[in-house]
Design a protein around this motif. Structure first.
Motif, PDB file in Angstrom:
ATOM      1  N   GLY A  67       0.818  -1.179  -0.470  1.00  0.00           N
ATOM      2  CA  GLY A  67      -0.088  -0.485   0.101  1.00  0.00           C
ATOM      3  C   GLY A  67       0.701   1.259  -0.129  1.00  0.00           C
ATOM      4  O   GLY A  67       0.588   2.219  -0.283  1.00  0.00           O
ATOM      5  N   HIS A  68       1.559   1.194   0.527  1.00  0.00           N
ATOM      6  CA  HIS A  68       3.242   2.281   0.044  1.00  0.00           C
ATOM      7  C   HIS A  68       4.064   2.502  -0.968  1.00  0.00           C
ATOM      8  O   HIS A  68       5.200   2.226  -0.915  1.00  0.00           O
ATOM      9  CB  HIS A  68       3.295   2.435   1.952  1.00  0.00           C
ATOM     10  N   THR A  69       3.478   2.365  -2.430  1.00  0.00           N
ATOM     11  CA  THR A  69       3.756   2.496  -3.573  1.00  0.00           C
ATOM     12  C   THR A  69       3.077   3.076  -4.561  1.00  0.00           C
ATOM     13  O   THR A  69       2.060   3.815  -4.253  1.00  0.00           O
ATOM     14  CB  THR A  69       4.223   0.479  -3.995  1.00  0.00           C
ATOM     15  N   PHE A  70       3.471   3.278  -5.232  1.00  0.00           N
ATOM     16  CA  PHE A  70       3.045   3.890  -6.714  1.00  0.00           C
ATOM     17  C   PHE A  70       1.903   3.016  -7.350  1.00  0.00           C
ATOM     18  O   PHE A  70       2.052   2.904  -8.250  1.00  0.00           O
ATOM     19  CB  PHE A  70       4.086   4.914  -6.859  1.00  0.00           C
ATOM     20  N   PHE A  71       1.876   2.301  -6.863  1.00  0.00           N
ATOM     21  CA  PHE A  71       1.087   0.977  -7.739  1.00  0.00           C
ATOM     22  C   PHE A  71      -0.532   1.143  -7.823  1.00  0.00           C
ATOM     23  O   PHE A  71      -1.150   0.935  -6.821  1.00  0.00           O
ATOM     24  CB  PHE A  71       1.110  -0.383  -6.884  1.00  0.00           C
ATOM     25  N   PHE A  72      -0.452   0.689  -8.932  1.00  0.00           N
ATOM     26  CA  PHE A  72      -2.613   2.301  -9.536  1.00  0.00           C
ATOM     27  C   PHE A  72      -3.016   0.408 -10.397  1.00  0.00           C
ATOM     28  O   PHE A  72      -2.793   0.058 -11.159  1.00  0.00           O
ATOM     29  CB  PHE A  72      -2.480   2.253 -10.359  1.00  0.00           C
ATOM     30  N   SER A  73      -3.977  -0.376  -9.491  1.00  0.00           N
ATOM     31  CA  SER A  73      -4.562  -1.438 -10.253  1.00  0.00           C
ATOM     32  C   SER A  73      -5.626  -0.908 -11.643  1.00  0.00           C
ATOM     33  O   SER A  73      -6.138  -0.468 -11.040  1.00  0.00           O
ATOM     34  CB  SER A  73      -5.092  -2.170  -9.154  1.00  0.00           C
ATOM     35  N   LEU A  74      -5.205  -2.132 -12.226  1.00  0.00           N
ATOM     36  CA  LEU A  74      -6.021  -2.143 -13.365  1.00  0.00           C
ATOM     37  C   LEU A  74      -7.354  -2.855 -13.527  1.00  0.00           C
ATOM     38  O   LEU A  74      -7.118  -3.794 -12.953  1.00  0.00           O
ATOM     39  CB  LEU A  74      -5.614  -1.549 -14.572  1.00  0.00           C
ATOM     40  N   ASN A  75      -8.310  -2.652 -13.909  1.00  0.00           N
ATOM     41  CA  ASN A  75      -9.378  -3.366 -14.318  1.00  0.00           C
ATOM     42  C   ASN A  75      -9.172  -4.998 -14.691  1.00  0.00           C
ATOM     43  O   ASN A  75      -9.503  -5.943 -14.211  1.00  0.00           O
ATOM     44  CB  ASN A  75     -11.010  -3.250 -14.604  1.00  0.00           C
ATOM     45  N   ASN A  76      -8.038  -5.087 -15.201  1.00  0.00           N
ATOM     46  CA  ASN A  76      -7.267  -6.548 -15.978  1.00  0.00           C
ATOM     47  C   ASN A  76      -6.782  -7.353 -15.797  1.00  0.00           C
ATOM     48  O   ASN A  76      -6.748  -8.477 -15.525  1.00  0.00           O
ATOM     49  CB  ASN A  76      -6.595  -5.799 -17.871  1.00  0.00           C
ATOM     50  N   GLY A  77      -6.291  -6.741 -14.322  1.00  0.00           N
ATOM     51  CA  GLY A  77      -5.311  -7.327 -13.232  1.00  0.00           C
ATOM     52  C   GLY A  77      -4.509  -7.218 -13.126  1.00  0.00           C
ATOM     53  O   GLY A  77      -3.183  -7.235 -12.463  1.00  0.00           O
ATOM     54  N   LEU A  78      -3.730  -5.780 -14.365  1.00  0.00           N
ATOM     55  CA  LEU A  78      -2.751  -5.786 -13.964  1.00  0.00           C
ATOM     56  C   LEU A  78      -2.480  -4.075 -13.148  1.00  0.00           C
ATOM     57  O   LEU A  78      -3.831  -4.298 -12.674  1.00  0.00           O
ATOM     58  CB  LEU A  78      -2.047  -5.148 -15.088  1.00  0.00           C
ATOM     59  N   LEU A  79      -0.959  -3.907 -13.373  1.00  0.00           N
ATOM     60  CA  LEU A  79      -0.865  -3.146 -12.198  1.00  0.00           C
ATOM     61  C   LEU A  79      -0.183  -1.334 -13.213  1.00  0.00           C
ATOM     62  O   LEU A  79       1.069  -2.015 -14.136  1.00  0.00           O
ATOM     63  CB  LEU A  79      -0.231  -3.257 -11.418  1.00  0.00           C
ATOM     64  N   ILE A  80       0.015  -0.301 -12.663  1.00  0.00           N
ATOM     65  CA  ILE A  80       0.767   0.558 -13.345  1.00  0.00           C
ATOM     66  C   ILE A  80       1.639   1.194 -11.945  1.00  0.00           C
ATOM     67  O   ILE A  80       1.317   0.613 -10.936  1.00  0.00           O
ATOM     68  CB  ILE A  80      -0.106   1.976 -13.738  1.00  0.00           C
ATOM     69  N   ASP A  81       2.744   1.280 -11.826  1.00  0.00           N
ATOM     70  CA  ASP A  81       4.160   0.694 -11.302  1.00  0.00           C
ATOM     71  C   ASP A  81       4.574   3.156 -11.845  1.00  0.00           C
ATOM     72  O   ASP A  81       5.061   2.886 -12.539  1.00  0.00           O
ATOM     73  CB  ASP A  81       5.375   0.125 -11.434  1.00  0.00           C
ATOM     74  N   GLY A  82       4.049   3.233 -11.343  1.00  0.00           N
ATOM     75  CA  GLY A  82       4.185   5.070 -11.512  1.00  0.00           C
ATOM     76  C   GLY A  82       5.483   5.516 -10.823  1.00  0.00           C
ATOM     77  O   GLY A  82       6.188   6.357 -10.686  1.00  0.00           O
TER      78      GLY A  82
END
Length: 184
Positions: A67-82
């Protein structure tokens, strides 16, 4: 296109709607450079696209909770690593009374959009609604503490756990599944 509209587009490309600086809420924050009308697409949340396994590996490598990262969950199950190739959107802080929301389009791109008019100098924020499957213990709540200061602040950046209805719990008990713990 009229001259005023063209000029507005040029100004926005040269000078974004926001500026990043220290936040009274947490670390860095993103603030309105000028008044932002409701319904405005402010910024895209960008970064490297990764799967859950890579997210966990990177989080462990950095020694912090997910929770203390820049990850953003996508609906397709992947994540964006900001935190890897990301932009200023990663500095938008959480609020229990947000002035923005994240919208994912059909191409799995995430945009931060204003929910209401945002005054010049006001900090941009959205409700992270972090999903944490394990029990929300006091320690977990402390790790995911919210400092937004909103009158309705829940005290955490976590999404509320979904509780089973009494009817469903009764049916599970009758079917031999056993009553689920209300603490979960």
């Amino acid at each position: 296109m009229n001259t005023d509209a063209l000029l507005a587009e040029v100004v926005e490309e040269v000078e974004p709607l926001y500026v990043v600086h220290e936040s009274p809420v947490h670390g860095r924050g993103v603030f309105a450079r000028r008044m932002i009308p409701a319904g405005t697409r402010i910024i895209e949340y960008t970064g490297e696209i990764v799967d859950w396994e890579e997210c966990c590996r990177r989080t462990e490598e950095k020694g912090g909770p997910i929770g203390h990262t820049f990850f953003f969950s996508l609906n397709n199950g992947l994540l964006i690593d900001g935190g890897s190739g990301g932009n200023e959107a990663r500095y938008i802080n959480h609020s229990c009374e947000p002035n923005c929301e994240a919208e994912e389009d059909e191409d799995d791109r995430v945009y931060i959009c204003s929910l209401r008019d945002i005054a010049e100098g006001e900090e941009l924020n959205y409700n992270y609604g972090l999903i944490y499957e394990a029990r929300h213990t006091a320690k977990v709540k402390k790790e995911f503490a919210c400092y937004c200061g909103a009158p309705s602040c829940s005290g955490v950046m976590l999404a509320p756990k979904k509780r089973k209805s009494r009817a469903k719990m009764t049916a599970e008990t009758k079917n031999g599944a056993g009553a689920p713990s209300l603490a979960e």
